[in-house]
Scaffold this motif. Structure first.
Motif, PDB file in Angstrom:
ATOM      1  N   VAL A   1      -1.249  -6.561   8.820  1.00 11.52           N
ATOM      2  CA  VAL A   1      -1.566  -5.090   8.882  1.00 11.52           C
ATOM      3  C   VAL A   1      -1.353  -4.496   7.389  1.00 11.52           C
ATOM      4  O   VAL A   1      -2.386  -3.643   7.029  1.00 11.52           O
ATOM      5  CB  VAL A   1      -1.355  -4.118   9.918  1.00 11.52           C
ATOM      6  CG1 VAL A   1      -2.002  -2.598  10.143  1.00 11.52           C
ATOM      7  CG2 VAL A   1      -1.198  -4.954  11.467  1.00 11.52           C
ATOM      8  N   ARG A   2      -0.796  -4.327   6.769  1.00 10.32           N
ATOM      9  CA  ARG A   2       0.027  -4.235   5.711  1.00 10.32           C
ATOM     10  C   ARG A   2      -1.356  -4.232   4.909  1.00 10.32           C
ATOM     11  O   ARG A   2      -1.004  -3.383   3.786  1.00 10.32           O
ATOM     12  CB  ARG A   2       0.933  -3.671   5.404  1.00 10.32           C
ATOM     13  CG  ARG A   2       2.296  -2.736   5.993  1.00 10.32           C
ATOM     14  CD  ARG A   2       2.270  -1.122   5.850  1.00 10.32           C
ATOM     15  NE  ARG A   2       2.168  -0.651   4.708  1.00 10.32           N
ATOM     16  CZ  ARG A   2       1.634   0.065   3.899  1.00 10.32           C
ATOM     17  NH1 ARG A   2       0.090   0.030   3.672  1.00 10.32           N
ATOM     18  NH2 ARG A   2       1.699   0.278   2.738  1.00 10.32           N
ATOM     19  N   ALA A   3      -1.021  -5.486   4.726  1.00  5.37           N
ATOM     20  CA  ALA A   3      -1.894  -6.141   3.582  1.00  5.37           C
ATOM     21  C   ALA A   3      -4.027  -5.637   3.636  1.00  5.37           C
ATOM     22  O   ALA A   3      -4.460  -5.676   2.659  1.00  5.37           O
ATOM     23  CB  ALA A   3      -2.034  -7.719   4.032  1.00  5.37           C
ATOM     24  N   THR A   4      -3.754  -5.427   4.575  1.00  5.70           N
ATOM     25  CA  THR A   4      -4.992  -4.468   4.585  1.00  5.70           C
ATOM     26  C   THR A   4      -5.436  -3.392   4.491  1.00  5.70           C
ATOM     27  O   THR A   4      -6.153  -2.417   3.840  1.00  5.70           O
ATOM     28  CB  THR A   4      -5.730  -4.559   6.028  1.00  5.70           C
ATOM     29  OG1 THR A   4      -5.324  -2.765   6.676  1.00  5.70           O
ATOM     30  CG2 THR A   4      -5.476  -5.465   6.960  1.00  5.70           C
ATOM     31  N   GLY A   5      -4.436  -2.681   3.923  1.00  3.92           N
ATOM     32  CA  GLY A   5      -4.325  -1.167   3.518  1.00  3.92           C
ATOM     33  C   GLY A   5      -4.380   0.044   4.498  1.00  3.92           C
ATOM     34  O   GLY A   5      -4.010   1.564   4.052  1.00  3.92           O
ATOM     35  N   VAL A   6      -3.555  -0.564   5.684  1.00  2.96           N
ATOM     36  CA  VAL A   6      -3.704   0.300   7.081  1.00  2.96           C
ATOM     37  C   VAL A   6      -1.717   0.247   6.278  1.00  2.96           C
ATOM     38  O   VAL A   6      -1.001  -0.314   6.609  1.00  2.96           O
ATOM     39  CB  VAL A   6      -3.574  -0.040   8.265  1.00  2.96           C
ATOM     40  CG1 VAL A   6      -3.702   0.677   8.804  1.00  2.96           C
ATOM     41  CG2 VAL A   6      -5.025  -0.092   7.590  1.00  2.96           C
ATOM     42  N   ARG A   7      -1.749   2.177   6.716  1.00  2.00           N
ATOM     43  CA  ARG A   7      -0.329   2.702   6.742  1.00  2.00           C
ATOM     44  C   ARG A   7       0.414   1.705   8.376  1.00  2.00           C
ATOM     45  O   ARG A   7      -0.677   2.839   9.512  1.00  2.00           O
ATOM     46  CB  ARG A   7       0.112   3.601   6.400  1.00  2.00           C
ATOM     47  CG  ARG A   7      -0.157   3.262   4.984  1.00  2.00           C
ATOM     48  CD  ARG A   7       0.123   4.921   3.968  1.00  2.00           C
ATOM     49  NE  ARG A   7       1.221   5.584   4.443  1.00  2.00           N
ATOM     50  CZ  ARG A   7       1.527   7.221   4.086  1.00  2.00           C
ATOM     51  NH1 ARG A   7       0.569   7.957   4.203  1.00  2.00           N
ATOM     52  NH2 ARG A   7       2.773   7.651   3.318  1.00  2.00           N
ATOM     53  N   VAL A   8       0.901   1.629   8.428  1.00  2.00           N
ATOM     54  CA  VAL A   8       1.566   1.472   9.842  1.00  2.00           C
ATOM     55  C   VAL A   8       3.387   2.405   9.991  1.00  2.00           C
ATOM     56  O   VAL A   8       4.063   2.526   9.879  1.00  2.00           O
ATOM     57  CB  VAL A   8       1.916  -0.176  10.281  1.00  2.00           C
ATOM     58  CG1 VAL A   8       2.347  -0.190  12.185  1.00  2.00           C
ATOM     59  CG2 VAL A   8       1.170  -0.892   9.890  1.00  2.00           C
ATOM     60  N   ARG A   9       2.649   2.905  11.538  1.00  2.72           N
ATOM     61  CA  ARG A   9       3.698   4.300  12.301  1.00  2.72           C
ATOM     62  C   ARG A   9       3.860   3.853  13.426  1.00  2.72           C
ATOM     63  O   ARG A   9       3.327   4.184  14.639  1.00  2.72           O
ATOM     64  CB  ARG A   9       3.196   5.087  11.653  1.00  2.72           C
ATOM     65  CG  ARG A   9       3.841   6.971  12.261  1.00  2.72           C
ATOM     66  CD  ARG A   9       3.620   7.981  11.577  1.00  2.72           C
ATOM     67  NE  ARG A   9       3.740   9.025  12.294  1.00  2.72           N
ATOM     68  CZ  ARG A   9       2.910  10.508  11.783  1.00  2.72           C
ATOM     69  NH1 ARG A   9       2.644  10.622  10.686  1.00  2.72           N
ATOM     70  NH2 ARG A   9       2.887  11.219  12.432  1.00  2.72           N
ATOM     71  N   ILE A  10       5.110   3.288  13.967  1.00  3.42           N
ATOM     72  CA  ILE A  10       5.785   3.101  15.686  1.00  3.42           C
ATOM     73  C   ILE A  10       6.904   4.095  15.893  1.00  3.42           C
ATOM     74  O   ILE A  10       7.861   4.389  15.260  1.00  3.42           O
ATOM     75  CB  ILE A  10       6.164   1.901  14.980  1.00  3.42           C
ATOM     76  CG1 ILE A  10       5.451   0.574  14.739  1.00  3.42           C
ATOM     77  CG2 ILE A  10       6.770   1.256  16.707  1.00  3.42           C
ATOM     78  CD1 ILE A  10       5.702  -0.877  14.246  1.00  3.42           C
TER      79      ILE A  10
END
Length: 290
Positions: free
Chosen positions: A85-94
């Motif tokens: 997911v991070r490789a797509t440029g999307v930041r992740v928040r869980i």
């Protein structure tokens, strides 16, 4: 919430193919609000190469990883999934976490192909996936290797067998991941959770873990760039994500619904849907993005 832009007549491609295969009225033409610029192309190409590298590496290493003990195996899968997911440029928040052990039915609203690695970052499990996903390049093979339960949604008679297979996996202590809306939505609205798969949790005496997925622009409102809906092709959707700016994927892991918390599958489906809907009001740490 503002009125959804997809409230017009359903897109022709969204027509259901069987009596139990629901569809959303969302379409790329009426719901997607992202536009890419030429300046975003070089970075998008680099992101695409990074994602493809991770997917190929994952396909090659998965047979080895599956032989590892549960704890290190799941840790590797969670790390890899978040990296995709991070490789797509999307930041992740869980926010929140799932129980670490035992049979668990994970259910979530469905917006994007990104939902799959995001849920694996919470707790790796066997995905209930439509048979068409087998044909996806790289991702299809990886999904099959992961032990996914494939279903032909055009065959009504396949439903009882699928429920039994899910229940069997839950009894064996597996995590099974399901999108009970049965279709992707653009993210501005949500479909109804269909009750059939919840029968498997009741039959197995397994808890249900509701999860809410949400995509927005950093510092801004909800966005639909990540949505994979209607007549969208996978490549078009992937490219739209790769060229988007400031996308944030938010994952709310809500409290588990214990076995026996609802009298029947319809009550359990409704309880899970309400948990997912109410999670959008949860407060979050604004610095929790990864």
């Amino acid at each position: 919430m503002p009125a959804p832009r997809h409230s017009a007549a359903p897109h022709p491609a969204a027509a259901p193919a069987s009596p139990w295969q629901p569809s959303a009225p969302c379409s790329p033409h009426s719901c997607i609000d992202a536009a890419a610029s030429m300046a975003a192309v070089p970075l998008a190409v680099l992101r695409f190469a990074a994602v493809l590298t991770l997917m190929v590496a994952g396909s090659a290493l998965l047979p080895v990883v599956r032989r590892l003990p549960v704890a290190p195996r799941e840790r590797i899968i969670r790390t890899w999934s978040r990296a995709v997911v991070r490789a797509t440029g999307v930041r992740v928040r869980i926010t929140g976490s799932a129980p670490p052990h035992g049979g668990l039915l994970v259910v979530a609203n469905h917006i994007s192909w990104l939902d799959i690695p995001l849920l694996a970052a919470v707790r790796p499990g066997r995905m209930l996936a439509k048979s068409d996903i087998r044909k996806w390049p790289v991702a299809g093979a990886l999904t099959a290797l992961s032990g996914a339960l494939f279903i032909d949604r055009n065959r009504l008679r396949a439903l009882p067998e699928t429920v039994a297979r899910i229940a069997g996996g839950l009894r064996a202590g597996s995590t099974v991941v399901v999108f009970p809306e049965g279709s992707t939505w653009c993210g501005r609205a949500q479909g109804r959770f269909r009750p059939a798969v919840f029968q498997a949790a009741l039959d197995a005496g397994a808890p249900v873990q509701p999860v809410r997925l949400h995509y927005r622009h950093d510092g801004g409102p909800a966005g639909t760039a990540a949505a994979f809906v209607g007549s969208d092709s996978l490549l078009t959707s992937v490219w739209r994500v790769l060229t988007a700016r400031g996308l944030v994927a938010e994952v709310w892991v809500t409290p588990v619904l214990a076995p026996g918390s609802a009298p029947d599958r319809r009550g359990l489906a409704l309880a899970a849907q309400r948990a997912v809907e109410s999670a959008k009001n949860a407060r979050q740490d604004p610095y929790a993005c990864l």
